[in-house]
Design a protein around this motif. Structure first.
Motif, PDB file in Angstrom:
ATOM      1  N   PRO A 111      14.367  16.802  40.450  1.00 43.32           N
ATOM      2  CA  PRO A 111      13.590  18.220  40.126  1.00 43.32           C
ATOM      3  C   PRO A 111      11.819  17.745  40.110  1.00 43.32           C
ATOM      4  O   PRO A 111      10.885  18.807  40.944  1.00 43.32           O
ATOM      5  N   SER A 112      11.956  17.228  39.168  1.00 40.40           N
ATOM      6  CA  SER A 112      10.381  16.713  38.971  1.00 40.40           C
ATOM      7  C   SER A 112       9.730  16.914  40.172  1.00 40.40           C
ATOM      8  O   SER A 112       8.631  16.893  40.516  1.00 40.40           O
ATOM      9  N   VAL A 113       9.934  15.146  40.846  1.00 37.48           N
ATOM     10  CA  VAL A 113       9.474  15.052  41.482  1.00 37.48           C
ATOM     11  C   VAL A 113       9.959  15.901  43.301  1.00 37.48           C
ATOM     12  O   VAL A 113       8.666  15.801  44.104  1.00 37.48           O
ATOM     13  N   GLU A 114      11.057  16.606  43.458  1.00 38.44           N
ATOM     14  CA  GLU A 114      10.691  17.899  44.095  1.00 38.44           C
ATOM     15  C   GLU A 114       9.480  18.611  44.518  1.00 38.44           C
ATOM     16  O   GLU A 114       9.029  19.037  44.959  1.00 38.44           O
ATOM     17  N   GLN A 115       9.628  19.116  42.445  1.00 39.77           N
ATOM     18  CA  GLN A 115       8.176  19.776  42.894  1.00 39.77           C
ATOM     19  C   GLN A 115       6.659  19.245  42.956  1.00 39.77           C
ATOM     20  O   GLN A 115       5.586  20.129  43.672  1.00 39.77           O
ATOM     21  N   TRP A 116       6.431  17.959  42.888  1.00 35.47           N
ATOM     22  CA  TRP A 116       5.883  16.909  42.695  1.00 35.47           C
ATOM     23  C   TRP A 116       5.320  16.825  43.911  1.00 35.47           C
ATOM     24  O   TRP A 116       3.711  17.044  44.504  1.00 35.47           O
ATOM     25  N   LEU A 117       6.335  16.853  45.135  1.00 31.04           N
ATOM     26  CA  LEU A 117       5.629  16.359  46.105  1.00 31.04           C
ATOM     27  C   LEU A 117       6.050  18.104  47.117  1.00 31.04           C
ATOM     28  O   LEU A 117       5.680  18.076  48.132  1.00 31.04           O
ATOM     29  N   GLY A 166       3.392   8.583  45.825  1.00 30.80           N
ATOM     30  CA  GLY A 166       3.068   9.608  47.154  1.00 30.80           C
ATOM     31  C   GLY A 166       1.397   9.659  47.264  1.00 30.80           C
ATOM     32  O   GLY A 166       0.588  10.398  48.444  1.00 30.80           O
ATOM     33  N   ASN A 167       1.046   9.217  46.126  1.00 31.07           N
ATOM     34  CA  ASN A 167      -0.733   9.512  46.050  1.00 31.07           C
ATOM     35  C   ASN A 167      -1.776  10.512  46.447  1.00 31.07           C
ATOM     36  O   ASN A 167      -2.355  10.892  47.140  1.00 31.07           O
ATOM     37  N   ILE A 168      -0.740  11.435  45.545  1.00 26.30           N
ATOM     38  CA  ILE A 168      -0.908  12.810  45.729  1.00 26.30           C
ATOM     39  C   ILE A 168      -2.539  12.969  45.136  1.00 26.30           C
ATOM     40  O   ILE A 168      -2.373  13.083  43.241  1.00 26.30           O
ATOM     41  N   VAL A 169      -2.877  14.443  45.752  1.00 27.14           N
ATOM     42  CA  VAL A 169      -4.558  15.170  44.763  1.00 27.14           C
ATOM     43  C   VAL A 169      -4.277  16.632  44.619  1.00 27.14           C
ATOM     44  O   VAL A 169      -4.159  16.853  46.049  1.00 27.14           O
ATOM     45  N   PRO A 170      -3.480  16.683  43.588  1.00 27.93           N
ATOM     46  CA  PRO A 170      -3.596  18.600  43.491  1.00 27.93           C
ATOM     47  C   PRO A 170      -4.743  18.721  44.428  1.00 27.93           C
ATOM     48  O   PRO A 170      -5.734  18.843  43.677  1.00 27.93           O
ATOM     49  N   PRO A 171      -4.515  20.294  45.207  1.00 27.62           N
ATOM     50  CA  PRO A 171      -5.698  21.559  44.868  1.00 27.62           C
ATOM     51  C   PRO A 171      -6.228  21.572  43.747  1.00 27.62           C
ATOM     52  O   PRO A 171      -5.361  22.101  42.613  1.00 27.62           O
ATOM     53  N   TYR A 172      -7.585  22.029  43.253  1.00 25.28           N
ATOM     54  CA  TYR A 172      -8.027  22.132  42.538  1.00 25.28           C
ATOM     55  C   TYR A 172      -7.270  23.897  41.573  1.00 25.28           C
ATOM     56  O   TYR A 172      -7.257  25.060  42.698  1.00 25.28           O
ATOM     57  N   GLN A 213      -6.187  26.826  38.022  1.00 23.18           N
ATOM     58  CA  GLN A 213      -7.025  26.832  36.747  1.00 23.18           C
ATOM     59  C   GLN A 213      -5.946  25.658  35.859  1.00 23.18           C
ATOM     60  O   GLN A 213      -6.388  25.507  34.904  1.00 23.18           O
ATOM     61  N   HIS A 214      -4.430  24.909  36.184  1.00 22.64           N
ATOM     62  CA  HIS A 214      -3.606  24.412  35.281  1.00 22.64           C
ATOM     63  C   HIS A 214      -4.559  22.777  35.547  1.00 22.64           C
ATOM     64  O   HIS A 214      -5.614  22.283  36.446  1.00 22.64           O
ATOM     65  N   VAL A 215      -4.306  21.817  34.392  1.00 20.59           N
ATOM     66  CA  VAL A 215      -5.182  20.387  34.495  1.00 20.59           C
ATOM     67  C   VAL A 215      -3.832  19.868  35.012  1.00 20.59           C
ATOM     68  O   VAL A 215      -3.371  19.628  34.554  1.00 20.59           O
ATOM     69  N   SER A 216      -4.229  18.442  35.540  1.00 21.12           N
ATOM     70  CA  SER A 216      -2.928  17.593  36.407  1.00 21.12           C
ATOM     71  C   SER A 216      -4.079  16.067  35.439  1.00 21.12           C
ATOM     72  O   SER A 216      -4.969  16.068  35.456  1.00 21.12           O
ATOM     73  N   GLY A 217      -2.737  15.624  35.443  1.00 21.27           N
ATOM     74  CA  GLY A 217      -3.880  13.896  35.303  1.00 21.27           C
ATOM     75  C   GLY A 217      -4.691  13.338  36.075  1.00 21.27           C
ATOM     76  O   GLY A 217      -5.387  12.730  36.155  1.00 21.27           O
ATOM     77  N   VAL A 218      -4.174  13.707  36.934  1.00 20.36           N
ATOM     78  CA  VAL A 218      -5.124  13.002  38.204  1.00 20.36           C
ATOM     79  C   VAL A 218      -5.917  13.412  38.252  1.00 20.36           C
ATOM     80  O   VAL A 218      -7.344  12.718  39.222  1.00 20.36           O
ATOM     81  N   VAL A 219      -6.452  14.944  38.745  1.00 24.34           N
ATOM     82  CA  VAL A 219      -7.260  15.678  38.467  1.00 24.34           C
ATOM     83  C   VAL A 219      -8.305  15.379  37.409  1.00 24.34           C
ATOM     84  O   VAL A 219      -9.357  15.087  37.837  1.00 24.34           O
ATOM     85  N   ALA A 220      -7.592  15.745  35.914  1.00 21.57           N
ATOM     86  CA  ALA A 220      -8.950  15.292  35.654  1.00 21.57           C
ATOM     87  C   ALA A 220      -9.244  13.700  35.170  1.00 21.57           C
ATOM     88  O   ALA A 220     -10.143  13.470  34.846  1.00 21.57           O
ATOM     89  N   ALA A 221      -8.510  13.070  35.458  1.00 21.65           N
ATOM     90  CA  ALA A 221      -9.096  11.345  36.405  1.00 21.65           C
ATOM     91  C   ALA A 221     -10.250  11.264  36.739  1.00 21.65           C
ATOM     92  O   ALA A 221     -11.018  10.555  36.974  1.00 21.65           O
ATOM     93  N   ILE A 222      -9.755  11.733  38.113  1.00 24.53           N
ATOM     94  CA  ILE A 222     -10.747  12.358  39.470  1.00 24.53           C
ATOM     95  C   ILE A 222     -12.364  12.703  38.699  1.00 24.53           C
ATOM     96  O   ILE A 222     -13.532  12.121  39.065  1.00 24.53           O
TER      97      ILE A 222
END
Length: 229
Positions: A117-123, A64-70, A72-81
């Motif tokens: 469930p993981s995809v549902e949570q991600w979306l 889904g070309n998603i960028v979670p908002p900033y 306290q937890h770290v996600s892979g896409v936020v770290a890559a950005i």
């Protein structure tokens, strides 16, 4: 797997001298000019689409070309950005959605996420798109509804992108520009989000007025030196 192995063998045996020299240079580092965040869909190949060379584009792909908002937890896409902006000093970040996106189809039909469930949570990071379309185009369904969802998801992810501290600081000093695009697979066309017009419009080579979604740089000029009293 055999096709992959044979493909790699073909790649190695048919490399040109220019390609070998390029890889030799890249072996010690990379300086991509653009970070390209797009969907994990196997039909989207940024390097092929843009005739890019190795080292040109820093590509990150997810559902889904998603960028979670900033947060306290770290996600892979936020770290890559963060790495792309602070270490690689990319000048542009593109968030690129695409036609016939399975993630956006799942937003249209949440029942399709049963057992995932993981995809549902991600979306849930794309819920903004579903809500915006439901509130403003409640009667539109089908292909047109999917197009609206795809566009609003890109707009929503751009908003999330702006919440990342490294991105906000780089935009404020004028060293980074951000863009929202949609790639149409069948038409091989790209439309770009124009915030001034509130719509996506065709991306055309040679256009000197290519839209981007970057706020005005507030710290791009040197701070005035106070005169002595």
């Amino acid at each position: 797997m055999e096709r992959l192995i044979e493909g790699f063998d073909h790649f190695r045996r048919h490399m040109t001298d220019e390609q070998r020299a390029l890889f030799a240079r890249l072996a010690s580092g990379q300086t991509p000019h653009t970070m390209f965040i797009t969907c994990a869909d196997s039909r989207i190949m940024p390097e092929l689409i843009f005739s890019a060379q190795p080292g040109d584009i820093f590509v990150y792909r997810n559902v889904g070309n998603i960028v979670p908002p900033y947060a306290q937890h770290v996600s892979g896409v936020v770290a890559a950005i963060e790495y792309a902006v602070t270490a690689l000093k990319v000048q542009h970040i593109v968030i690129c959605g695409h036609s016939d996106c399975g993630a956006m189809k799942a937003l249209q039909n949440p029942a399709a996420l049963k057992g995932k469930p993981s995809v549902e949570q991600w979306l849930k990071h794309a819920d903004v798109a579903r809500y915006v379309v439901a509130e403003n185009r409640p009667t539109i369904q089908g292909e047109e509804g999917l197009r609206y969802l795809t566009e609003e998801n890109v707009v929503g992810q751009l908003e999330h992108l702006r919440t990342l501290p490294a991105v906000a600081a780089a935009m404020a000093n004028g060293s980074l520009r951000i863009h929202g695009w949609i790639y149409d697979i069948a038409k091989t066309e790209i439309t770009a989000f124009d915030p001034a017009e509130g719509r996506f419009r065709p991306l055309i080579a040679g256009d000197n007025n290519v839209p981007d979604a970057t706020p005005h740089a507030r710290f791009s000029t040197p701070t005035p030196v106070a005169s002595a009293a």
